[in-house]
Design a protein around this motif. Structure first.
Motif, PDB file in Angstrom:
ATOM      1  N   UNK A 157    -108.709  -3.870  19.984  1.00 27.56           N
ATOM      2  CA  UNK A 157    -108.195  -5.133  19.456  1.00 27.56           C
ATOM      3  C   UNK A 157    -106.711  -5.329  19.749  1.00 27.56           C
ATOM      4  N   UNK A 158    -105.946  -4.247  19.885  1.00 25.08           N
ATOM      5  CA  UNK A 158    -104.517  -4.399  20.181  1.00 25.08           C
ATOM      6  C   UNK A 158    -104.214  -4.233  21.659  1.00 25.08           C
ATOM      7  N   UNK A 159    -105.196  -3.805  22.435  1.00 25.60           N
ATOM      8  CA  UNK A 159    -104.993  -3.630  23.880  1.00 25.60           C
ATOM      9  C   UNK A 159    -106.338  -3.478  24.574  1.00 25.60           C
ATOM     10  N   UNK A 160    -106.539  -4.204  25.649  1.00 30.49           N
ATOM     11  CA  UNK A 160    -107.780  -4.113  26.409  1.00 30.49           C
ATOM     12  C   UNK A 160    -107.797  -2.822  27.219  1.00 30.49           C
ATOM     13  N   UNK A 183    -108.411 -19.394  26.969  1.00 34.24           N
ATOM     14  CA  UNK A 183    -107.854 -18.057  27.198  1.00 34.24           C
ATOM     15  C   UNK A 183    -108.128 -17.598  28.628  1.00 34.24           C
ATOM     16  N   UNK A 184    -107.114 -16.984  29.252  1.00 35.31           N
ATOM     17  CA  UNK A 184    -107.281 -16.456  30.605  1.00 35.31           C
ATOM     18  C   UNK A 184    -107.994 -15.100  30.623  1.00 35.31           C
ATOM     19  N   UNK A 185    -107.709 -14.257  29.644  1.00 36.25           N
ATOM     20  CA  UNK A 185    -108.391 -12.955  29.567  1.00 36.25           C
ATOM     21  C   UNK A 185    -109.682 -13.125  28.766  1.00 36.25           C
ATOM     22  N   UNK A 186    -110.541 -13.960  29.305  1.00 36.73           N
ATOM     23  CA  UNK A 186    -111.758 -14.358  28.586  1.00 36.73           C
ATOM     24  C   UNK A 186    -112.721 -13.193  28.386  1.00 36.73           C
ATOM     25  N   UNK A 187    -112.683 -12.205  29.280  1.00 34.21           N
ATOM     26  CA  UNK A 187    -113.602 -11.079  29.160  1.00 34.21           C
ATOM     27  C   UNK A 187    -113.231 -10.172  27.981  1.00 34.21           C
ATOM     28  N   UNK A 188    -111.947  -9.866  27.840  1.00 36.83           N
ATOM     29  CA  UNK A 188    -111.490  -9.070  26.695  1.00 36.83           C
ATOM     30  C   UNK A 188    -111.798  -9.798  25.388  1.00 36.83           C
ATOM     31  N   UNK A 189    -111.514 -11.081  25.357  1.00 36.72           N
ATOM     32  CA  UNK A 189    -111.779 -11.885  24.167  1.00 36.72           C
ATOM     33  C   UNK A 189    -113.262 -11.846  23.804  1.00 36.72           C
ATOM     34  N   UNK A 224     -98.415 -15.263  32.115  1.00 40.43           N
ATOM     35  CA  UNK A 224     -99.781 -15.658  31.766  1.00 40.43           C
ATOM     36  C   UNK A 224    -100.463 -14.573  30.929  1.00 40.43           C
ATOM     37  N   UNK A 225    -100.217 -13.325  31.302  1.00 42.11           N
ATOM     38  CA  UNK A 225    -100.817 -12.223  30.562  1.00 42.11           C
ATOM     39  C   UNK A 225    -100.301 -12.178  29.131  1.00 42.11           C
ATOM     40  N   UNK A 226     -99.008 -12.419  28.959  1.00 43.01           N
ATOM     41  CA  UNK A 226     -98.433 -12.436  27.612  1.00 43.01           C
ATOM     42  C   UNK A 226     -99.050 -13.570  26.783  1.00 43.01           C
ATOM     43  N   UNK A 227     -99.184 -14.739  27.393  1.00 44.66           N
ATOM     44  CA  UNK A 227     -99.770 -15.881  26.706  1.00 44.66           C
ATOM     45  C   UNK A 227    -101.200 -15.565  26.269  1.00 44.66           C
ATOM     46  N   UNK A 228    -101.992 -14.989  27.154  1.00 47.65           N
ATOM     47  CA  UNK A 228    -103.376 -14.657  26.821  1.00 47.65           C
ATOM     48  C   UNK A 228    -103.439 -13.572  25.753  1.00 47.65           C
ATOM     49  N   UNK A 229    -102.564 -12.584  25.879  1.00 45.13           N
ATOM     50  CA  UNK A 229    -102.539 -11.494  24.897  1.00 45.13           C
ATOM     51  C   UNK A 229    -102.283 -12.042  23.496  1.00 45.13           C
ATOM     52  N   UNK A 230    -101.320 -12.930  23.388  1.00 43.60           N
ATOM     53  CA  UNK A 230    -100.975 -13.490  22.082  1.00 43.60           C
ATOM     54  C   UNK A 230    -102.107 -14.369  21.539  1.00 43.60           C
ATOM     55  N   UNK A 231    -102.774 -15.110  22.413  1.00 38.98           N
ATOM     56  CA  UNK A 231    -103.885 -15.956  21.962  1.00 38.98           C
ATOM     57  C   UNK A 231    -105.047 -15.124  21.445  1.00 38.98           C
ATOM     58  N   UNK A 232    -105.361 -14.036  22.141  1.00 36.75           N
ATOM     59  CA  UNK A 232    -106.475 -13.183  21.709  1.00 36.75           C
ATOM     60  C   UNK A 232    -106.126 -12.462  20.419  1.00 36.75           C
TER      61      UNK A 232
END
Length: 302
Positions: A157-160, A183-189, A224-232
Motif C-alpha cells: 500500500x505504501x509502495x508498489x 490514475x497512470x499506475x492503474x495496475x498497482x491501484x 507523473x509517477x509522483x502524481x500517480x503515487x499520491x492519487x493511489x
C-alpha cells in the motif's frame, strides 16, 4: 472432455509500430488452446494498427480489432477492451511487451489449482536502448513478493513492489471494479483495490513475460509517477498513517520523488551533488529518531 475456459488476451497499444509484431506473434503463438485476442489501438499516428491487423489476419486465431479515434489513458483503454471480452479470464499485455508461449497455459493451470482471483508472475526486463535482458526481480525482491502474498495489501500500500506485466484476472472482477481512469499506475491501484476487498492474489514463480523498458517509459517520468503515487495512496492514507512503519515508508517515497524531480531539472553537477546531500539529510531525519545516531550515520555515509 471438458472445454478449457476461454481467455481474452487483451493487447493495448499506441505508436508501437516497431514492436507490435513481437507482441502479436507472442499472442498468436500461445500453446493454450482456447483464447481470443482483443487488440485496442489508442489512435496511433504510425502503422501500428495496420501492421497488427495484417499479421493477425494471417492466422486462424480468433481476434477482434478496436481503433480509437482519439487518445485515452491506459486505464480507460483497458476498460473499453474488457467491455468487448467474452472470456472467463483476462490477460493484459502492452503492445511493446511480449509473452512466453506458455504464458496463458501456466496461468489457467495455476488459477484452476489454487484459490486465487488474479495472478502475477515472474518474467524478464528488456532494456531497448542497451539491448539488454535482465530478470524482472532479484532473488530477494521475488522472495519478498511471494512471502507477502497473504498480506499483500499491507505490504504494497505504501509502495508498489510488483512487476505487473501480464496480469491475469477473472473477467467478472474487472467488470465489477473497472480500472480507475484518473490514475497512470492503474495496475498497482487495481492490485490494492482487489486485495483490500479480500480477493486473493497468486504468483507464478516462472518467467512468463518480457517487459520492454524504453527511454519514454512512465517509470522515467518522475512528475507523473509522483502524481500517480499520491492519487493511489490518498485512497488509503488513513490506513497508512495509522501504521508507523507504513507512514515512514510513505514519507520516504515522497522525499524520493521530490529529489528525483529536482535532479532531473538541473544539468549542474555541483547542484546535483548539493541536492544529493540534502536528500540524504532529509531521508535520515525521517528514518532515525535518535539525533546522535542520525549524525553518526550521516558522517559514515559521506
Amino acid at each position: 472432455m471438458n472445454t478449457p475456459p476461454l481467455v481474452s488476451l487483451i493487447i493495448i497499444t499506441m505508436n508501437h509500430e516497431k514492436f507490435i509484431e513481437q507482441a502479436c506473434m507472442s499472442a498468436i503463438s500461445q500453446t493454450y488452446p482456447n483464447y481470443e485476442i482483443i487488440l485496442l489501438d489508442n489512435a496511433s499516428k504510425d502503422k501500428t494498427f495496420e501492421n497488427a491487423e495484417g499479421l493477425l489476419s494471417q492466422f486462424g486465431q480468433r481476434y477482434q480489432m478496436i481503433r480509437n479515434t482519439e487518445s485515452f489513458g491506459v486505464a480507460k483503454n483497458i476498460n473499453i477492451a474488457v467491455s468487448k471480452a467474452s472470456g472467463e479470464f483476462i490477460s493484459l499485455l502492452s503492445g511493446d511487451d511480449w509473452y512466453t508461449e506458455d504464458s496463458l497455459a501456466e496461468k489457467v493451470a495455476y488459477i484452476q489449482e489454487n484459490p486465487v482471483d488474479f495472478i502475477l508472475s515472474d518474467g524478464y526486463k528488456y532494456y531497448q536502448a542497451e539491448d539488454k535482458t535482465t530478470d524482472a526481480y532479484t532473488p530477494k525482491e521475488k522472495k519478498q513478493v511471494i512471502d507477502s502474498l497473504s498480506n499483500f495489501f499491507h505490504e504494497n500500500v505504501s509502495e508498489n513492489r510488483t512487476s505487473n506485466v501480464g496480469t491475469f484476472v477473472k473477467t467478472e472482477l474487472l467488470v465489477k471494479y473497472p480500472f480507475d481512469e484518473s490514475i497512470n499506475t492503474e495496475d498497482w491501484d487495481m492490485n490494492l483495490r482487489l486485495t483490500s476487498k479480500e480477493y486473493k492474489i497468486g504468483f507464478i514463480d516462472k518467467k512468463l513475460f518480457y517487459y520492454r523498458i524504453l527511454s519514454t517509459s512512465l517509470s522515467r517520468n518522475w512528475k507523473l509517477m509522483k502524481d500517480s503515487y499520491e492519487k493511489v495512496t490518498h485512497k488509503y492514507i488513513d490506513y497508512i498513517k495509522a501504521d508507523q512503519e507504513l507512514y515512514k515508508k510513505y514519507r520516504l517515497k515522497l522525499i524520493h520523488f521530490k529529489y528525483e524531480i529536482l535532479l532531473s531539472e538541473t544539468d549542474s553537477e555541483a547542484e546535483k551533488e548539493k541536492l544529493r546531500i540534502e536528500w540524504k539529510k532529509e531521508k535520515y531525519r525521517v528514518k532515525y529518531k535518535n539525533p546522535v545516531l542520525f549524525f553518526k550515520l550521516l558522517m559514515l555515509k559521506k
